[in-house]
Design an enzyme around this catalytic site. Sequence first.
Site, PDB file in Angstrom:
ATOM      1  N   SER A 164       0.795  -1.226   0.000  1.00 34.43           N
ATOM      2  CA  SER A 164       0.000   0.000   0.000  1.00 34.43           C
ATOM      3  C   SER A 164       0.828   1.277   0.000  1.00 34.43           C
ATOM      4  CB  SER A 164      -0.935   0.010   1.201  1.00 34.43           C
ATOM      5  OG  SER A 164      -0.193   0.005   2.403  1.00 34.43           O
ATOM      6  N   HIS A 201      -5.409  -4.573  -1.090  1.00 34.59           N
ATOM      7  CA  HIS A 201      -5.283  -3.548  -2.126  1.00 34.59           C
ATOM      8  C   HIS A 201      -5.301  -4.178  -3.518  1.00 34.59           C
ATOM      9  CE1 HIS A 201      -4.626  -0.311   0.756  1.00 34.59           C
ATOM     10  NE2 HIS A 201      -3.949  -1.213   1.452  1.00 34.59           N
ATOM     11  N   LYS A 261     -12.436  -1.802   1.770  1.00 34.53           N
ATOM     12  CA  LYS A 261     -11.784  -0.928   0.783  1.00 34.53           C
ATOM     13  C   LYS A 261     -12.610  -0.974  -0.514  1.00 34.53           C
ATOM     14  CE  LYS A 261      -7.242  -1.673   2.936  1.00 34.53           C
ATOM     15  NZ  LYS A 261      -7.324  -0.645   3.972  1.00 34.53           N
TER      16      LYS A 261
HETATM   17  N1  PLP Z   1      -3.874  -5.575   5.226  1.00 33.01           N
HETATM   18  C1  PLP Z   1      -3.534  -4.523   4.465  1.00 33.01           C
HETATM   19  C2  PLP Z   1      -2.496  -4.694   3.403  1.00 33.01           C
HETATM   20  C3  PLP Z   1      -4.132  -3.271   4.682  1.00 33.01           C
HETATM   21  O1  PLP Z   1      -3.792  -2.203   3.939  1.00 33.01           O
HETATM   22  C4  PLP Z   1      -5.111  -3.153   5.701  1.00 33.01           C
HETATM   23  C5  PLP Z   1      -5.764  -1.859   5.989  1.00 33.01           C
HETATM   24  O2  PLP Z   1      -5.222  -0.803   5.959  1.00 33.01           O
HETATM   25  C6  PLP Z   1      -5.428  -4.276   6.457  1.00 33.01           C
HETATM   26  C7  PLP Z   1      -4.802  -5.474   6.193  1.00 33.01           C
HETATM   27  C8  PLP Z   1      -6.474  -4.203   7.518  1.00 33.01           C
HETATM   28  O3  PLP Z   1      -7.742  -4.194   6.901  1.00 33.01           O
HETATM   29  P1  PLP Z   1      -9.039  -3.814   7.727  1.00 33.01           P
HETATM   30  O4  PLP Z   1      -9.230  -2.357   7.579  1.00 33.01           O
HETATM   31  O5  PLP Z   1     -10.134  -4.631   7.113  1.00 33.01           O
HETATM   32  O6  PLP Z   1      -8.766  -4.211   9.131  1.00 33.01           O
END
Ligand code: PLP
Length: 447
Positions: free
Chosen positions: A234, A262, A293
């Site tokens: 990200s 992502h 997302k």
């Molecule tokens: N994994 C990644 C790569 C993320 O970017 C995020 C959120 O920013 C998460 C996990 C966590 O996701 P959630 O918002 O559903 O807890």
Amino acid sequence: MWRGAVVRVVRGGGAGSPRAHSGTAVAQLRRRLEGELEAIRGAGTWKSERIIASRQGPHLRLAGGGAGAYGEAGRAFGLFPRCDTRASLSFPAGILNFCANNYLGLSSHPEVIRAAVEALEKFGAGLSSVRFICGTQSIHKDLEEKIARFHQREDAILYASCFDANAGIFEALLTPEDAVLSDELNHASIIDGIRLCKANKYRYKHMDMQDLEAKLQDAQKHRLRLVATDGAFSMDGDIAPLREICQLAQKYDALVFIDECHATGFLGPSGRGTDELLGVMDKVTIINSTLGKALGGAAGGYTTGPKPLIDLLRQRSRPYLFSNSLPPAVVGCASKALDLLMESNAIAQSMAAKTQRFRSKMTAAGFTISGKDHPICPVMLGDARLAAVMAEDMLNRGIYVIGFSYPVVPKGKARIRVQISAVHSDEDIDRCVEAFTEVGQKHGALP
Ligand code: PLP
């Protein structure tokens, strides 16, 4: 709880009594916390939160009259021909939002909102229970089945978030006899999930296949090996070399786990994700992803993969066992988002075209954009102060973007992260590029 402690002190107790001691402890704690907060401010890493007074969408209104008045309604939603967008949406003009993970624009899609309202009315506000007590409704089972079908996997399990899915999986699956090999830039939730498990831990250099191979060789002594990587990272918008990872996994008899937060919904010819994009859907064993997302943006996460693994997670995964069920409205949103994506990939294609437009125009203007083809478009600036002042100046011009610097990204690699959505119009993209060009020239970021 704190207030309770203070109240006890006020009511009584001389020096040395337990009540006075409790007051001292609270005072000490306050002093320590204030010191820590001051240190964060001093380090320039304080994260402030802007308050949005409108829906999530390409156009925002900030609380306190931060930007513009309501205007033109949901014009970008020409994408969704079946909906009467003008009647049902009201996006504020003024601030153009380029920092949400709302890749497909489904957070405010009329059909997604309607599905949430219907689920709320039919199934109620919430379950007041974890899944295995009395928290499983037919819509939870339907959504799990739909997720598994979307990813072409055997089964799926829902969590309150992908953070929880990542926190739950490693501990439930791996023992001290096993090994986990993790990319050094994996998301914090993967790092935390791995910390919770007792497997042998290897951290390989970011996307470095030589290093992964060396670590896999070392890990041959363990019973089972699991390679864990973000599908798309990200901060950089770069995509894990999954083909090579899967080849190494095959050579060294390892399993592959990817976090597709992502990627789900928009990478690959039909939006299945990084594994589809790179042609390795049959080689990746476990996928964790988010509903928060691209898939409607409400909340929630999941694991999808082999049925015995999902069955085991229902028995052993602590964030699943000991946390409330996903609220029906949230389930309704995600379920409708998946329906829309399984019907057509027009939304994902539109996002890809806009991403291409932004990346090529910014590159032509003289900026360096990290990653390739991903809607996360980090505008690389290097200097932390430059990233901060440029982001602020962009907001003054009505463009909402965020600057990232150390410790979120490595020192000297400060950037402004721009995220493209299917609901940005071409004019929105062009306005953003124009503002970057002006601000970049003003601050000496462009030649
Ligand atoms: N994994 C990644 C790569 C993320 O970017 C995020 C959120 O920013 C998460 C996990 C966590 O996701 P959630 O918002 O559903 O807890």
